[in-house]
Design an enzyme around this catalytic site. Sequence first.
Site, mmCIF file in Angstrom:
data_model
loop_
_atom_site.group_PDB
_atom_site.id
_atom_site.type_symbol
_atom_site.label_atom_id
_atom_site.label_comp_id
_atom_site.label_asym_id
_atom_site.label_seq_id
_atom_site.Cartn_x
_atom_site.Cartn_y
_atom_site.Cartn_z
ATOM 1 N N SER A 8 0.866 -1.185 0.000
ATOM 2 C CA SER A 8 0.000 0.000 0.000
ATOM 3 C C SER A 8 0.896 1.227 0.000
ATOM 4 O O SER A 8 1.653 1.449 0.950
ATOM 5 C CB SER A 8 -0.882 0.008 1.243
ATOM 6 O OG SER A 8 -1.379 1.328 1.430
ATOM 7 N N HIS A 33 -1.464 -1.515 -4.043
ATOM 8 C CA HIS A 33 -2.708 -1.150 -3.360
ATOM 9 C C HIS A 33 -2.793 0.369 -3.216
ATOM 10 O O HIS A 33 -1.880 1.006 -2.683
ATOM 11 C CB HIS A 33 -2.728 -1.830 -1.985
ATOM 12 C CG HIS A 33 -4.003 -1.670 -1.229
ATOM 13 N ND1 HIS A 33 -5.131 -2.422 -1.505
ATOM 14 C CD2 HIS A 33 -4.350 -0.846 -0.207
ATOM 15 C CE1 HIS A 33 -6.103 -2.069 -0.669
ATOM 16 N NE2 HIS A 33 -5.653 -1.105 0.124
ATOM 17 N N ASP A 35 -4.939 3.451 -1.725
ATOM 18 C CA ASP A 35 -5.964 3.833 -0.745
ATOM 19 C C ASP A 35 -6.537 5.201 -1.078
ATOM 20 O O ASP A 35 -5.848 6.211 -0.967
ATOM 21 C CB ASP A 35 -5.354 3.841 0.658
ATOM 22 C CG ASP A 35 -5.112 2.432 1.167
ATOM 23 O OD1 ASP A 35 -6.076 1.645 1.174
ATOM 24 O OD2 ASP A 35 -3.962 2.122 1.524
ATOM 25 N N MET A 37 -9.078 8.013 -0.099
ATOM 26 C CA MET A 37 -9.841 8.483 1.072
ATOM 27 C C MET A 37 -10.377 9.886 0.828
ATOM 28 O O MET A 37 -9.688 10.724 0.247
ATOM 29 C CB MET A 37 -8.932 8.512 2.296
ATOM 30 C CG MET A 37 -8.236 7.191 2.579
ATOM 31 S SD MET A 37 -7.331 7.280 4.131
ATOM 32 C CE MET A 37 -6.445 5.711 4.071
ATOM 33 N N HIS A 66 -8.719 0.891 -3.538
ATOM 34 C CA HIS A 66 -9.581 0.660 -2.373
ATOM 35 C C HIS A 66 -10.259 1.991 -2.063
ATOM 36 O O HIS A 66 -9.655 2.887 -1.496
ATOM 37 C CB HIS A 66 -8.681 0.171 -1.226
ATOM 38 C CG HIS A 66 -9.373 0.072 0.095
ATOM 39 N ND1 HIS A 66 -8.682 -0.030 1.299
ATOM 40 C CD2 HIS A 66 -10.688 0.044 0.430
ATOM 41 C CE1 HIS A 66 -9.539 -0.109 2.304
ATOM 42 N NE2 HIS A 66 -10.761 -0.056 1.808
ATOM 43 N N MET A 68 -12.347 4.408 -0.147
ATOM 44 C CA MET A 68 -12.931 4.706 1.175
ATOM 45 C C MET A 68 -13.588 6.074 1.031
ATOM 46 O O MET A 68 -13.121 7.075 1.579
ATOM 47 C CB MET A 68 -11.827 4.708 2.236
ATOM 48 C CG MET A 68 -11.325 3.320 2.578
ATOM 49 S SD MET A 68 -9.717 3.343 3.407
ATOM 50 C CE MET A 68 -8.656 3.323 1.966
ATOM 51 N N MET A 137 -11.102 -5.672 6.147
ATOM 52 C CA MET A 137 -10.295 -4.701 6.883
ATOM 53 C C MET A 137 -9.917 -5.293 8.235
ATOM 54 O O MET A 137 -10.785 -5.728 8.995
ATOM 55 C CB MET A 137 -11.072 -3.399 7.123
ATOM 56 C CG MET A 137 -11.353 -2.561 5.898
ATOM 57 S SD MET A 137 -9.887 -2.059 4.973
ATOM 58 C CE MET A 137 -8.923 -1.189 6.199
ATOM 59 N N ASP A 173 -6.381 -6.325 4.834
ATOM 60 C CA ASP A 173 -5.796 -4.987 4.780
ATOM 61 C C ASP A 173 -5.712 -4.370 6.169
ATOM 62 O O ASP A 173 -6.735 -4.063 6.774
ATOM 63 C CB ASP A 173 -6.684 -4.122 3.853
ATOM 64 C CG ASP A 173 -6.113 -2.747 3.600
ATOM 65 O OD1 ASP A 173 -4.974 -2.475 4.011
ATOM 66 O OD2 ASP A 173 -6.825 -1.949 2.952
HETATM 67 C C1 DX5 Z 1 -6.022 1.789 5.863
HETATM 68 C C2 DX5 Z 1 -5.650 1.322 4.485
HETATM 69 C C3 DX5 Z 1 -4.533 0.360 4.415
HETATM 70 C C4 DX5 Z 1 -3.231 0.847 4.991
HETATM 71 C C5 DX5 Z 1 -2.558 -0.332 5.586
HETATM 72 O O1 DX5 Z 1 -7.227 2.488 5.778
HETATM 73 O O2 DX5 Z 1 -6.773 0.731 3.846
HETATM 74 O O3 DX5 Z 1 -4.352 -0.098 3.076
HETATM 75 O O4 DX5 Z 1 -2.371 1.428 4.053
HETATM 76 O O5 DX5 Z 1 -1.421 0.083 6.231
HETATM 77 P P1 DX5 Z 1 -0.610 -0.862 7.216
HETATM 78 O O6 DX5 Z 1 -0.143 -2.041 6.428
HETATM 79 O O7 DX5 Z 1 0.516 0.024 7.680
HETATM 80 O O8 DX5 Z 1 -1.555 -1.249 8.323
HETATM 81 ZN ZN ZN Z 2 -6.479 -0.219 1.863
#
Ligand code: DX5
Ligand code: ZN
Length: 214
Positions: A8, A33, A35, A37, A66, A68, A137, A173
């Site tokens: 990620s 990956h 993220d 947001m 992903h 969010m 998650m 994740d």
């Molecule tokens: C959190 C994300 C993850 C995050 C994971 O909302 O969806 O993808 O980057 O990070 P680590 O591996 O550091 O927990």
């Molecule tokens: Zn994620």
Amino acid sequence: MKLKVAPSILSSDFLHLEKEILAVEQAGADMLHLDIMDGHFVPNLTFGPGLVRQIRKITPLPLDAHLMITNPADFIDKFIDAGVNYLSFHIETDANYVSLFRKIRKLGVKAGIAINPETSLDVLPDIINEIDYMLIMSVHPGFGGQAFIEKSVEKVRKTKEIIGSRQIEIEIDGGINFQTATLVKEAGVNILVAGSFIFKSDNYAKTIAGLRNV
Ligand code: DX5
Ligand code: ZN
């Protein structure tokens, strides 16, 4: 199914993003990956389709977005047009989730559903023929570097049970390291997302290979 590792980029050095992406690619990452947001569904902001389009130009790795975000339907076309290969959104964010899965798949992209730690699996049997993967998650979404929530292991096991022999991938994740990866692999996961564990490590290749071979 073989275990895949998806770094990620949330925990990468954004000032040197191209270098970081090429480094994990050379280190053996299976996919990337991303993220996304919106500061609304989760209390943090990251980036949008513009950056994803730039990333698409510099790597052949499958891009796993992903979402969010509160209104995924508004952005599905944009992320697919930007070149993603996997696209997931959170089940709470659109009551018409089935039509979104169908739209994503029709456009040739793998459709996934993301499930928060406190969200139940009750909906899974109803959508099982509409999705390509489940994103479980194992932290509360929003930030990298959080501790793995132990009961996620049981959730993976239940998911695997419901999926049975169907070709549906299970992605985990949050809080993944060698120890937690071992637990979720045994429970049936086949895609490991890892942010801080990879990007804060001294040797990306060793860390990625270690995760794949737990
Ligand atoms: C959190 C994300 C993850 C995050 C994971 O909302 O969806 O993808 O980057 O990070 P680590 O591996 O550091 O927990
Ligand atoms: Zn994620």
